[in-house]
Design a protein around this motif. Sequence first.
Motif, PDB file in Angstrom:
ATOM      1  N   LEU A 258      39.885  46.255  50.432  1.00  0.00           N
ATOM      2  CA  LEU A 258      39.749  44.957  49.766  1.00  0.00           C
ATOM      3  C   LEU A 258      39.440  45.084  48.281  1.00  0.00           C
ATOM      4  CD1 LEU A 258      37.786  42.737  52.314  1.00  0.00           C
ATOM      5  CD2 LEU A 258      40.113  42.400  51.484  1.00  0.00           C
ATOM      6  N   LYS A 259      38.765  46.151  47.918  1.00  0.00           N
ATOM      7  CA  LYS A 259      38.393  46.325  46.514  1.00  0.00           C
ATOM      8  C   LYS A 259      39.615  46.358  45.616  1.00  0.00           C
ATOM      9  CE  LYS A 259      36.888  50.369  45.537  1.00  0.00           C
ATOM     10  NZ  LYS A 259      36.027  51.578  45.435  1.00  0.00           N
ATOM     11  N   ARG A 260      40.769  46.848  46.164  1.00  0.00           N
ATOM     12  CA  ARG A 260      41.992  46.941  45.370  1.00  0.00           C
ATOM     13  C   ARG A 260      42.957  45.796  45.644  1.00  0.00           C
ATOM     14  NH1 ARG A 260      39.557  50.007  41.870  1.00  0.00           N
ATOM     15  NH2 ARG A 260      38.885  52.023  42.719  1.00  0.00           N
ATOM     16  N   VAL A 261      42.735  45.068  46.726  1.00  0.00           N
ATOM     17  CA  VAL A 261      43.646  43.959  47.056  1.00  0.00           C
ATOM     18  C   VAL A 261      43.202  42.669  46.376  1.00  0.00           C
ATOM     19  CG1 VAL A 261      44.552  42.521  48.923  1.00  0.00           C
ATOM     20  CG2 VAL A 261      44.293  44.975  49.265  1.00  0.00           C
ATOM     21  N   LEU A 262      41.911  42.384  46.400  1.00  0.00           N
ATOM     22  CA  LEU A 262      41.432  41.087  45.926  1.00  0.00           C
ATOM     23  C   LEU A 262      41.710  40.811  44.452  1.00  0.00           C
ATOM     24  CD1 LEU A 262      38.052  40.763  47.853  1.00  0.00           C
ATOM     25  CD2 LEU A 262      40.179  39.536  48.262  1.00  0.00           C
ATOM     26  N   PRO A 263      41.685  41.815  43.556  1.00  0.00           N
ATOM     27  CA  PRO A 263      41.959  41.482  42.155  1.00  0.00           C
ATOM     28  C   PRO A 263      43.333  40.875  41.918  1.00  0.00           C
ATOM     29  CG  PRO A 263      40.866  43.607  42.295  1.00  0.00           C
ATOM     30  CD  PRO A 263      41.193  43.207  43.695  1.00  0.00           C
ATOM     31  N   ILE A 264      44.292  41.165  42.786  1.00  0.00           N
ATOM     32  CA  ILE A 264      45.631  40.617  42.600  1.00  0.00           C
ATOM     33  C   ILE A 264      45.768  39.237  43.237  1.00  0.00           C
ATOM     34  CG2 ILE A 264      46.830  41.418  44.678  1.00  0.00           C
ATOM     35  CD1 ILE A 264      49.081  42.363  42.913  1.00  0.00           C
ATOM     36  N   CYS A 265      44.800  38.821  44.049  1.00  0.00           N
ATOM     37  CA  CYS A 265      44.832  37.516  44.714  1.00  0.00           C
ATOM     38  C   CYS A 265      44.153  36.501  43.802  1.00  0.00           C
ATOM     39  CB  CYS A 265      44.123  37.578  46.058  1.00  0.00           C
ATOM     40  SG  CYS A 265      44.875  38.732  47.223  1.00  0.00           S
ATOM     41  N   THR A 266      44.939  35.780  43.060  1.00  0.00           N
ATOM     42  CA  THR A 266      44.402  34.865  42.051  1.00  0.00           C
ATOM     43  C   THR A 266      44.285  33.431  42.538  1.00  0.00           C
ATOM     44  OG1 THR A 266      46.626  34.566  41.170  1.00  0.00           O
ATOM     45  CG2 THR A 266      45.253  36.272  40.156  1.00  0.00           C
ATOM     46  N   ASP A 267      44.551  33.181  43.791  1.00  0.00           N
ATOM     47  CA  ASP A 267      44.352  31.839  44.339  1.00  0.00           C
ATOM     48  C   ASP A 267      43.580  31.947  45.650  1.00  0.00           C
ATOM     49  OD1 ASP A 267      46.480  31.747  46.700  1.00  0.00           O
ATOM     50  OD2 ASP A 267      47.479  32.637  44.959  1.00  0.00           O
TER      51      ASP A 267
END
Length: 913
Positions: A258-267
Amino acid sequence: MFPSRSDPLPLESFGWWKINLCSKRHNFYWMKLLPGHFFGISMAKKMRIFPESFLCHQVHPIRRLAGLLQQILQRNCVCGSYFGLKVLLLKLLIWRRRGSHVGSYLPSSGVWHRTQRYLKRNNNDSTIVKHVDFDAPTREEAQLLPDDKKQDELLLEDIWTLLRAGRLEEASELCRSAGQAWRAATLCPFGGIDMFPSLDALLKNGKSRTLQAIELESGIGRQWRLWKWASYCASEKIAEQDGGRYEMAVYALQCSNLKRVLPICTDWESACWAMARSWLDVQVDLQLFKYQTSRSDERQLDDDMNGAQNSVSPESWPYHVLDQQPRNITALLQKLHSSDFVHETVSRACREQHRQIEMNLMSGNIAHLIDLLWSWLSPAEEDQNIARTLDDPEMIRFGAHVVLVLRYIFSDEMDDELEEKLVTVGDLIINLYVRYLFSEDQEELVGVYASQLERDLCINLFVEMMELRLNSSLHTMYKLFLSAVEYLPFSSGDASKACFEEIIERVLSRSRQTKPSKYDEDFSDVAHQHHLQSLQKAMVIQWLCFTPPPSIPNFQMITGKLLIRALMHSNTLFREFSLISMRRVPELPAGPHKLLAILAEPLKQKENLISLEDQEVSDNLQEFEDWHEYYSLDATYRNWLKVEIQNAAVPPDMLSAEENDQAVAAAKETLELAFLLLKKDERPWLDAVESSPFEPSQPIFLELHACAMLCLPSGECMLPDATSCTALTSALYSTANEEDMLHRQLKVDVQVSSRDPCCIEVALCCLAAEGDGYGLHETSDGGLLAAIMAAGFKGELSRFQPGVSMAISRLDAWYSDGNGSVESTAAYIIRGLCRRCCLPETILRSMQACISLSAAGDSLHDCDKLIELVGSSESGMLHLFSQQQLQEFLILERECLISKMEIEEEQQLSSDS
């Protein structure tokens, strides 16, 4: 269930709990991990509620997206009720701008041709890779040429989109078609879409027996953990080297990093989906770990979960990402609020109203959701106006429907806290929505929602709406009537449910109450205000004169009951109106004639709707006919009076023959109607003879309560005060003799009204006696209480200001016990009071008409008949007259005799000549 490649792209970011959760490997674990009731209902129910297109979660092009919108509306899906539709419409705009598919790449477009050509020409730049194998950028810690890197990023963005939609096979095929078969292998290492590395999967995918042996020997799931660990290492390495953000997210997604996935999830939707997907994958990994042959590994994992340190290796998977995962739905939502890895737009979105609604539904915290909705919708304490403009009608509408849906879902199973919230706070929200509909003139819709309210709230709401629509058009009033009679039972045996009959009774009762009024500073408009109030009281009858639709059960019986109730209430109003229309002025009293106009049409059908064999119905119908005759006479008299006043303003020699004939015709019509009323053969007018329901052995009291305005002889209002109230009390006492005061325990109380400073409230009470409270009331004069009040209405109180009378606003009489509890109504008192006031006044008016006719040369035969009627012991008229009325009658009789003598003298002179 996965759609074929020919299907359109799945819908992103809507209903995250359905995306990519339908594959075989996830379905069992997802259902097992959910609480017993997710979203407020069981999983089985939830799967039935949502359309199949939601489960597959396809993103449709414009035409198929419109079809999905229609499907949502037709199936009344909870999630698609309001905010879901907003998301879909937003997606529609996105697809218009960006297109409805991904993966439009030429063959080998994923091969780094530009970097390859560059290396052939020049190899001096240390920031550019030296080789073009797929491991080169990571191994050499260098970059591709910008054009190749941009092309790679576009490809990976589309792969990310497909993975989010659960289209793993298409993502792999996209990699192969672009010339990156190696990347397809990293996404789907075991081939196909069956991600479980079992022996069956290896056989199906054609793996060698060596790999099968390795899997069997090393333990079930070892290859799976190796792939997860490798994906984890790749995502971390790409992040360290500041590689492509989508490439990092693609590999981080495979290993729940999640540490690397969440930064790209902007909504919000993306972040919520990523957490749920990651949490689910880790739970699957934990389940697979239980099948390992090495029990020491299992114990090691237990230590890891308790915080023990361990080496970073494939054997310890999923320790590497375990601490990043939420433990339950509540923790997941909390991470969306405050996690360090979540984008700030996601944290900000968590404070939005529709997100808070979604999160409460997801966590199953329905009680808090209801409180939350009411905190947004509740009006200010000082702004309770039913017709006020509402700031957020969409939210009010949504909140009302959420309450109704939740009540339906939880009808069989509900804890005490939730039940209380849905009943108390839920009623407040629905009540607010009904008020909104009413303010928007959508009366036809209020019934379906108001019928869901608790009994008292529903009744009060309908009463308030009916009062506000009293001056509206008949069409508007009928819409509100239909809305009530169609969705509420006419009469109900259930004390917890409202019914139409109770609403009507409340409306009728409130219409007769004294309303708080705002007068001018000099109180010059008091009479006008009371005139309007009497008109309002009459118009309330309209609610009883509407015809229910034939579609409701027993509509004919209901129509008959409404008509009977209209007769009873109209008679009550006629009695009050008669006592405020005693002044001899040309203006018609508006209340009674409005009442007659409203009832004219419904009474044409009375034979088909009501049974005249019922004694109560027959008596009320007879009384209505009596009042119809009285007010017809009243209107005729006032018309004659108007003509007389107009003719009196003109010199006699200037009056035309037509004007004289008009006055004569009006006077004759007045006398004709008067004799029809006064000399009824079958039953005297307003005969109040009735038998008491009580025996003399029972101590019964008679009470009469009145609200009235003190009027000067000029018709203006006399403002009451404590002094005048005391004087009036004494004057009312003085009208009764000492014996009645003592033996019948007479009590009189007069006070200034708390609702209207221009009115007084009079309360009379006495002990019942034979013929007045007990036995048969033969005299039809209302007894002691009627005699006392009649003196006040006629303005003949001996110890009060001369000529000051009481103009009635409300008048009631009833039987009571010694403690003041009402036993039943005593209508004979009010009817007798009306006879005391109306019959003498009718005779005096008729005498005026006789004198007018005699002046025109007509015969005085009618005057003789009136004198004979008053003097007759059989008619019983004489004792209805007060002393002043008798004096006026004698004066008019003398004028008649003088006119008669003058006529005889003229006739004698003419005969002599």
